[in-house]
Design a protein around this motif. Sequence first.
Motif, mmCIF file in Angstrom:
data_model
loop_
_atom_site.group_PDB
_atom_site.id
_atom_site.type_symbol
_atom_site.label_atom_id
_atom_site.label_comp_id
_atom_site.label_asym_id
_atom_site.label_seq_id
_atom_site.Cartn_x
_atom_site.Cartn_y
_atom_site.Cartn_z
ATOM 1 N N ALA B 69 0.847 -1.210 0.000
ATOM 2 C CA ALA B 69 0.000 0.000 0.000
ATOM 3 C C ALA B 69 0.875 1.250 0.000
ATOM 4 N N GLY B 70 1.936 1.232 0.804
ATOM 5 C CA GLY B 70 2.852 2.368 0.870
ATOM 6 C C GLY B 70 3.523 2.605 -0.469
ATOM 7 N N MET B 71 3.919 1.509 -1.125
ATOM 8 C CA MET B 71 4.596 1.638 -2.422
ATOM 9 C C MET B 71 3.660 2.269 -3.462
ATOM 10 N N LEU B 72 2.418 1.835 -3.461
ATOM 11 C CA LEU B 72 1.448 2.414 -4.408
ATOM 12 C C LEU B 72 1.240 3.902 -4.117
ATOM 13 N N GLY B 73 1.242 4.233 -2.842
ATOM 14 C CA GLY B 73 1.114 5.638 -2.446
ATOM 15 C C GLY B 73 2.300 6.460 -2.915
ATOM 16 N N VAL B 74 3.504 5.887 -2.767
ATOM 17 C CA VAL B 74 4.728 6.590 -3.191
ATOM 18 C C VAL B 74 4.725 6.809 -4.704
ATOM 19 N N VAL B 75 4.327 5.767 -5.459
ATOM 20 C CA VAL B 75 4.265 5.891 -6.926
ATOM 21 C C VAL B 75 3.303 7.020 -7.312
ATOM 22 N N THR B 76 2.141 7.041 -6.636
ATOM 23 C CA THR B 76 1.164 8.107 -6.905
ATOM 24 C C THR B 76 1.740 9.471 -6.521
ATOM 25 N N GLY B 77 2.433 9.503 -5.396
ATOM 26 C CA GLY B 77 3.047 10.751 -4.938
ATOM 27 C C GLY B 77 4.019 11.303 -5.971
ATOM 28 N N PHE B 78 4.870 10.423 -6.524
ATOM 29 C CA PHE B 78 5.837 10.877 -7.542
ATOM 30 C C PHE B 78 5.129 11.311 -8.825
ATOM 31 N N MET B 79 4.031 10.597 -9.152
ATOM 32 C CA MET B 79 3.253 10.953 -10.339
ATOM 33 C C MET B 79 2.699 12.380 -10.149
ATOM 34 N N MET B 80 2.217 12.663 -8.945
ATOM 35 C CA MET B 80 1.651 13.992 -8.670
ATOM 36 C C MET B 80 2.745 15.057 -8.604
ATOM 37 N N LEU B 81 3.937 14.661 -8.114
ATOM 38 C CA LEU B 81 5.048 15.623 -8.087
ATOM 39 C C LEU B 81 5.486 15.977 -9.509
ATOM 40 N N ASP B 82 5.456 14.976 -10.401
ATOM 41 C CA ASP B 82 5.761 15.251 -11.811
ATOM 42 C C ASP B 82 4.724 16.206 -12.389
#
Lengths: 230, 235
Positions: B69-82
């Motif tokens: 769950a944390g990994m999926l959150g991090v991936v989404t976080g980086f997507m939003m940072l991009d």
Amino acid sequence: MRLWNAIKADMLFQFKQGFYFVYVFVAVMYLVMLSFLPEKIFLIATPLIVFSDPSVLGLFFIGGIILLEKGQGVLTVLVVSPLRTSEYIIAKVLSLGFISVLAATAITFFSGYQQVNWFVMVASAMLTSAVFTFSGIMINAGCSTVNQYLLKTIPWMLLLTLPCIALVGFPGSWVFTAVPSVAALRLMLGAYWGIGWVEALLLIVYLAGVNFLLLKWAVRIFENKIVFQE
Amino acid sequence: MFRNVHIINDLRQVLRDSVMASLLMAPALIIVVFKLLLVFLAPAVASRTGLDITPWYPWVLSFVLILNAGMLGVVTGFMMLDDKDGNIAELMAVTPLGRSGYLLNRLSFASVLSVFYTFLCYYVLGIVALNVFSVAVLSVLLAVYSASIGLLMFSGAENKVKGLTFSKALNLLILFAFADLFSLKWFTVISWFFPPYWISQIILNPFAFQVVVIAVAVHIGWLVLLIFHYFKTAE
């Protein structure tokens, strides 16, 4: 002087981005965990933790650093500045290596691990960190997002970490010492469990040689693929 | 209907991008690796050292669930940072989708996948016996946790490097799931305020209704706070 200034600038940048701060937390968390382990497991876990986290932090962070600097136009300025590409890369490797050594030393010292060969431990943390940071620079070529970079690190990480299983020991497993990560882990374990000075010296010289080759390779890839984007 | 169209379009966009598609498949790889470790490594360790890890299975399940769950959150976080770097988030805010629509689209990816991977992980690992209700509750809470991690990264990090620092710090949250193992009262008390602690508590006490209630309150509390912070900083 140029190199020293570049290292100082990188360290300041890393401090501002919270690298040192986050590693204080990381070290504290590991120390809490280690304090609850039985003696037998503690002796095995400490060097493995130092090897698997502080020593490889360069691989994790270098991708974001280069992508950010590329986005900010720093790499374009680099081409016309007196700072050589090799100096730019060495500054990154040494500044990240410094955090690795600091974190590794803090974890080892405060965990109360007895009879550590500090010279070998510091050398191992620095050389391992350099191997992984150089790898990160090469992986970064062609990446435009952090997610892309993180995905590209997975096969590299598998390639570098899976051979470490050879240290469990089986016939002919010594051959795997040729893999830089295996040599680095052997050196790291030696720092905690004891190692002959000849073996330690050979491993340090070997890892230094590998790092020299990786530097040459990283400079070429960095100039061709990242700066000029050929 | 309007939002469904956006979600389907976003899903198509993600699946077209091989990098994103692969990253969203990463939890499946982690589940397989842990299954292999449990099947092959655990018996080998037991036979060599006599260390039986069966009593630790609830913690193993907690670890894998929270990690995914944390990994999926991090991936989404980086997507939003991009998106932030490319001013896409700002652009979306002035489209009919709006700021909340953008947020919903981005976070729903991590959340929907978290629900799917929670069930997959539970049934593939098969190391703890839980009822379907508990697994469903876990899947919803982990979906909220994923969204919270993505939002935390987006709100807290102003660039990619800070995002990496954040993700490193957020990885440490997983330790709260094991607070009871450390037998440190102060650490356990701090853990009460963090979602990972309640994930492991539900796995350890699947029939304790009060645990579920507190777990839901803590997860929702975090999400509401973060959404509030997102809109406040976006203004």
